[in-house]
Write a protein that holds these residues in place. Structure first.
Motif, short mmCIF file in Angstrom:
data_model
loop_
_atom_site.label_atom_id
_atom_site.label_comp_id
_atom_site.label_asym_id
_atom_site.label_seq_id
_atom_site.Cartn_x
_atom_site.Cartn_y
_atom_site.Cartn_z
N GLN A 1 0.83 -1.22 0.00
CA GLN A 1 0.00 0.00 0.00
C GLN A 1 0.86 1.27 0.00
N LEU A 2 1.99 1.21 0.65
CA LEU A 2 2.90 2.35 0.63
C LEU A 2 3.44 2.57 -0.78
N TYR A 3 3.83 1.49 -1.44
CA TYR A 3 4.27 1.59 -2.83
C TYR A 3 3.14 2.13 -3.71
N ARG A 4 1.95 1.59 -3.54
CA ARG A 4 0.79 2.04 -4.32
C ARG A 4 0.56 3.54 -4.10
N ALA A 5 0.69 3.99 -2.85
CA ALA A 5 0.47 5.41 -2.54
C ALA A 5 1.43 6.29 -3.33
N PHE A 6 2.69 5.91 -3.39
CA PHE A 6 3.66 6.72 -4.12
C PHE A 6 3.40 6.70 -5.62
N THR A 7 2.93 5.57 -6.16
CA THR A 7 2.61 5.57 -7.59
C THR A 7 1.39 6.44 -7.88
N ILE A 8 0.45 6.50 -6.95
CA ILE A 8 -0.70 7.39 -7.11
C ILE A 8 -0.25 8.85 -7.05
N ILE A 9 0.60 9.17 -6.09
CA ILE A 9 1.12 10.54 -5.96
C ILE A 9 1.82 10.98 -7.24
N LYS A 10 2.60 10.07 -7.83
CA LYS A 10 3.37 10.38 -9.04
C LYS A 10 2.56 10.22 -10.32
N GLY A 11 1.31 9.77 -10.20
CA GLY A 11 0.47 9.60 -11.39
C GLY A 11 0.90 8.45 -12.28
#
Length: 157
Positions: free
Chosen positions: A141-151
């Motif tokens: 989920q932490l990895y997913r969060a950063f990919t969402i932040i970066k689009g």
């Protein structure tokens, strides 16, 4: 900004270790992540759950700084979607620059001292998971969060 993932006890199962390592490697492109595995208590048969939590609290609190933002992974914590969690990470860590410490407690949860020190509580699900599995779910989920932040295209809505 640094993110620390603090756990009581080590991850034992190889398949979980492999999964966690997969996401830890991916996260290196986005943030400084430190994983701290505190040793499990020895000879706990003579200790009550409250005594165990108090001893774990001593170890946990030694790893938190005054300016760190402490988030407990707790079944009674706030429930966020992956996008909301990304917004939380973006606001707390990326924008403000504070260091975040996410903590998984021992088998009986957290001592009151740790709850008092915490800035937030986060629930990963209404369901209960083993402390071992939570580690994999959180790193993903932490990895997913950063990919969402970066689009980036990892997360599909």
């Amino acid at each position: 900004m640094k993110i620390t993932f603090l756990t009581v006890g080590k991850t034992e199962d190889a398949y979980l270790k492999d999964g966690i390592e997969k996401y830890v490697k991916r996260l290196k492109h986005y943030t400084r992540l430190e994983i701290i595995e505190l040793p499990e208590l020895k000879n706990t048969k003579a200790l009550t759950p409250e005594q165990q939590k108090a001893k774990e609290a001593e170890m946990i609190l030694k790893k938190t700084g005054v300016t760190d933002h402490v988030i407990l992974l707790d079944e009674n914590g706030m429930e966020l979607t992956s996008k909301q969690f990304a917004g939380y990470i973006n606001k707390k860590a990326v924008s403000s620059g504070v260091n975040l410490i996410f903590i998984v407690g021992g088998p009986y949860g957290f001592d009151e001292q740790v709850y008092q020190r915490a800035n937030d509580k986060l629930s990963l699900s209404l369901m209960t998971f083993s402390h071992q599995m939570v580690r994999l779910f959180f790193t993903e989920q932490l990895y997913r969060a950063f990919t969402i932040i970066k689009g980036e295209p990892y997360h599909h809505s």
